[in-house]
Scaffold this active site. Structure first.
Site, mmCIF file in Angstrom:
data_model
loop_
_atom_site.group_PDB
_atom_site.id
_atom_site.type_symbol
_atom_site.label_atom_id
_atom_site.label_comp_id
_atom_site.label_asym_id
_atom_site.label_seq_id
_atom_site.Cartn_x
_atom_site.Cartn_y
_atom_site.Cartn_z
ATOM 1 N N GLU A 197 0.832 -1.211 0.000
ATOM 2 C CA GLU A 197 0.000 0.000 0.000
ATOM 3 C C GLU A 197 0.865 1.258 0.000
ATOM 4 O O GLU A 197 0.360 2.361 -0.179
ATOM 5 C CB GLU A 197 -0.947 -0.001 1.219
ATOM 6 C CG GLU A 197 -0.283 0.123 2.591
ATOM 7 C CD GLU A 197 0.306 -1.192 3.113
ATOM 8 O OE1 GLU A 197 0.582 -2.106 2.316
ATOM 9 O OE2 GLU A 197 0.515 -1.292 4.345
ATOM 10 N N CYS A 211 16.333 -6.586 1.448
ATOM 11 C CA CYS A 211 16.417 -7.722 2.373
ATOM 12 C C CYS A 211 17.781 -8.381 2.293
ATOM 13 O O CYS A 211 18.164 -9.123 3.177
ATOM 14 C CB CYS A 211 15.318 -8.729 2.093
ATOM 15 S SG CYS A 211 15.539 -9.578 0.533
#
Ligand code: NAD
Length: 497
Positions: free
Chosen positions: A191, A296
């Protein structure tokens, strides 16, 4: 200096309330809550994102179910052709996609190009589905005159939930494989920066995928919970923080779904005294500060072994101090902002905490100002020295441009630290010794191992992902693992008399 308005036309045209893509059409969400999507370099609102409720997820799943029978009966070669068309469209719109990523996420344009390239590569690999999906057989496999074979079959509707840091790429770790194997797909992008998925879905629409085969629902917690609970979703792919990965894994599995969940990370870069510092430091800088540390696979703990410590610290800090912060679309910028005001505060809070607990900032990214972008969410490159394993900055994922520097006596100590860490996404060693590199590769418990490189990102035809709290599940995204995740095997034993 006045705040610059910098949005390019391809982003401006989406300005407004985003729609879901369900059953081959752009439809209004029935959301009652909306979020502002901002350009992180300027703070400008560029779109409003609906927090779609369960009913919207249900509509997308029903569209998938309606499309599924015909899609699974479409021969793999014909399914592959949609991906060839999509791949051409992505190439034609390559720069536009990269510019959208840069403006919505904040990363520099070259990194945005890199992630769009990765997304295309996954589409390319999935286009090989006729070969990838083959089963195997054995004549007289069960007994004389009785043959045995394995078929791989799609299951139905799958869903994929992705994080903010690679808004174009992470969905492509899943959906091309899910759809190429004959399943239907519901995407739930982040989002925080969903615009590139909006544009990709316009290209998916142009590629002519049958209505309902690929849908997208914007949203956050409620949409994700609806995905986990939905009785007609057969499996869930997720990438995000460990906390949410664990929740999604448990919740979706409790409804009998197959689940793959990538989580957070705390990646160590270890430098042996025999490493060539002049060559490796630029690579380490890119690992730690690329995408403002929001990767990551980013290195976040730097370890010099023995006499590597002093020179490494000095060279690394000198390089980091020269990084040019700025707007992602400016080709000379080397590091953009972090994703949001909230995340900026979180990263700055970690630097404060590191200092409170005894670490010493050799380079301090707090309080940086980027002329013309005073409302942007910038954090400057930071190096914290004297970090010890008990400190918060040594244990928790910061997900920002902050390096924590440890000192260790030998490689065994570094490997022990990696293996004790609750995370296991990636780890890298820099050395000229094949023996040390082999030892590291053999013993370090992390899913991606870099030898003389700091970002060991698996290509599309290899599985991507970590171990321990960095991954929940068994089959990873991408490559052969993805084909197995999105199909179930059926054994057929045949006797003709
Ligand atoms: P996040 O966990 O906040 O969000 C990921 C997704 O989960 C989003 O789509 C979000 O809408 C949804 N979500 C958020 N809160 C939720 C809740 N309470 N319940 C249900 N769903 C919820 O992660 P993020 O901040 O978007 O992304 C950064 C994280 O992703 C970092 O921890 C990073 O290490 C990780 N990451 C991991 C990999 C990997 O391969 N292991 C790759 C990229 C990013």
């Amino acid at each position: 200096m006045a705040q610059k308005t910098t949005l390019l036309p391809e982003v401006k045209k989406h300005y407004g309330d985003l729609k879901n893509f369900i059953g081959g059409a752009w439809v209004e969400s029935s959301a009652s809550e909306w979020l502002d999507d901002t350009n992180p370099a300027t703070g400008e609102v560029i779109a409003r994102v609906p927090l779609s409720p369960r009913a919207d997820v249900d509509a997308a799943v029903r569209a998938g179910l309606d499309a599924w029978e015909e899609w699974r009966e479409t021969p793999p070669l014909s399914r592959a052709r949609y991906f060839f068309t999509l791949r051409d469209l992505m190439e034609q719109h390559f720069e536009e996609l990269a510019r959208i990523v840069s403006q919505d996420h904040g990363k520099i344009i070259d990194e945005a190009r890199g992630e769009v390239r990765r997304a295309i590569e996954n589409v390319e690999v999935a286009a090989g589905i006729p070969s990838l999906m083959m089963g195997y057989n054995l004549e007289d496999g069960a007994a004389a005159g009785i043959d045995e074979e394995v078929l791989y079959q799609p299951l139905g509707v799958f869903a994929g939930i992705s994080p903010f840091n690679f808004p174009a790429m992470v969905q492509s770790w899943f959906w091309p494989y899910a759809v190429a194997t004959g399943n239907c797909w519901v995407a739930k992008p982040s989002e925080q920066d969903p615009l590139v998925q909006v544009r990709l879905f316009e290209l998916i629409e142009m590629a002519g995928f049958p209505p309902g085969v690929v849908s997208m629902v914007h949203g956050a917690k409620e949409a994700v919970e609806a995905v986990c609970d939905h009785p007609d979703i057969r499996g869930v792919s997720f990438v995000g923080s460990t906390q949410i990965a664990k929740l999604v894994y448990a919740r979706a599995a409790s409804h009998g779904k197959r689940v793959q969940c990538g989580g957070g990370a705390k990646n160590l870069l270890v430098v042996l005294p025999d490493a060539k510092l002049d060559t490796i430091v630029p690579n380490m800088i890119s690992s730690v500060y690329g995408t403002a540390g929001e990767r990551c696979l980013a290195g976040s703990v730097i370890v010099g072994i023995g006499e590597a410590q002093g020179p490494l610290k000095a060279k690394f800090t000198a390089h980091a101090s020269k990084l040019k912060l700025g707007y992602g679309l400016d080709e000379s910028t080397q590091m953009g902002p972090v994703i949001s005001r909230k995340h900026q505060e979180r990263v700055l809070g970690y630097i404060d905490k590191g200092e409170d607990e005894g670490a010493k900032p050799l380079l301090d990214g707090r309080g940086v100002k980027v002329p013309g972008y005073e409302h942007g969410y910038f954090v400057g490159p930071t190096v914290l020295d004297g970090v010890t394993p008990d400190m918060t900055v040594a244990k928790e994922e910061i997900f920002g441009p902050v390096a924590s520097v440890f000192e260790m006596d030998d490689l065994d100590e570094a490997i022990a630290w990696i293996n004790r860490s609750p995370y296991g996404n990636a780890a890298s060693i820099y050395t000229s010794s094949g023996k040390a590199a082999r030892d590291f590769r053999y013993r370090a418990r992390a899913g991606s191992i870099g030898i003389n490189l700091g970002i060991a990102a698996a290509m599309a035809y290899f599985p991507f992902g970590g171990m321990k709290n960095s991954f929940f599940g068994d089959l990873h995204p991408q490559g052969r693992d993805a084909i197995r995740f999105f199909t179930e095997s059926k054994v057929v034993i045949t006797r003709w008399v």
